[in-house]
Design an enzyme around this catalytic site. Structure first.
Site, short mmCIF file in Angstrom:
data_model
loop_
_atom_site.label_atom_id
_atom_site.label_comp_id
_atom_site.label_asym_id
_atom_site.label_seq_id
_atom_site.Cartn_x
_atom_site.Cartn_y
_atom_site.Cartn_z
N ASP A 139 57.68 103.29 19.58
CA ASP A 139 57.91 104.28 18.53
C ASP A 139 58.63 103.57 17.40
OD1 ASP A 139 56.96 105.97 20.49
OD2 ASP A 139 58.94 106.68 21.08
N ASP A 195 54.06 118.59 25.06
CA ASP A 195 55.48 118.24 25.06
C ASP A 195 56.24 119.37 25.75
OD1 ASP A 195 54.53 116.21 23.53
OD2 ASP A 195 55.86 116.53 21.82
#
Length: 245
Positions: free
Chosen positions: A132, A11
């Site tokens: 998500d 990330d």
């Protein structure tokens, strides 16, 4: 079904390798200054794929850390998938034309379904749909908003439009090292009849073995983040653990 694939995650925020807790930008830990160095380490441990997230891009709504993405895609013998803020045809084309194997479209799947359907028609398996979910409902805008759309319903709709690969993240599990939501991941795989990559909560090689045991349902891989950074296990140990199953 094909083999179960591990996707070590990087990330990126401000050009560094970070982890957030449950997508909270105020709960950030920096794990490295160079995404390329981190990707090289994972490649040396046996990674075939690297999962990249542009956290700045997810917030901004356009690509931000793309130079790091292209550096990894061009200099390592791994496949790269990238997500985070990719909401235009130009951004999708930019990545695919520059050696990225798969582009992940997330919140745009809810807010701009025409765009997603067009990209699926154009690029097929090079597009993954990131779903998500929080309490079973799809979350959007870098996890800052929750919709009224159920994860399985969105999956079924996009599978009809040609989606072959989904990435399912249970937000409540993400970065918590509490184990993945195997049931919800399997539900999405069974609802869509497509490949689903699990993400969020993986804390042990045993968690990966649980997911791998669901290969026949369509669960085709797992994204591993915090467990690698907090040294619960190494990628090499994970690969070896799956080979033993």
């Amino acid at each position: 079904m094909s083999e179960f694939t591990l996707y070590p995650a990087i990330d990126m925020r401000n050009g560094k390798c970070v982890r957030l807790v449950q997508g909270d930008y105020d709960q950030e830990t920096i794990y490295g200054d160079s995404p390329l160095d981190m990707a090289t380490r994972f490649a040396n441990e046996g990674a075939k794929w690297i999962h990249l997230v542009d956290l700045d891009g997810a917030k901004a709504g356009n690509r931000v850390n793309h130079e790091h993405v292209l550096a990894i895609a061009s200099s390592l013998d791994v496949k790269v998938q990238i997500g985070g803020g990719i909401r235009t045809e130009e951004d999708v084309a930019f990545y695919i034309n520059n050696g990225v194997a798969r582009v992940i479209l997330g919140s745009s799947a809810v807010s701009n379904s025409a765009f997603v359907k067009k990209m699926l028609a154009q690029y097929g398996e090079k597009i993954a749909i990131g779903i998500d979910a929080r309490n079973g409902f799809v979350s959007t805008e870098g996890w800052l908003e929750t919709s009224k759309v159920k994860a399985e319903d969105l999956g079924k709709e996009l599978a009809k439009e040609g989606a072959e690969v989904f990435i399912f993240t249970d937000i409540q599990m993400d970065g918590m090292l509490a184990g993945p939501n195997v049931e919800s991941t399997v539900r999405l795989a069974e609802a869509t009849g497509k490949q689903v990559i699990a993400s969020g909560g993986i804390s042990s090689v045993a968690d990966l073995q649980k997911l791998s045991a669901q290969k026949q349902t369509g669960v085709s891989g797992a994204i591993i983040g915090k467990a690698l950074y907090t040294e619960r296990f190494t990628l090499a140990e994970a690969i070896e653990g799956l080979d033993r199953v």
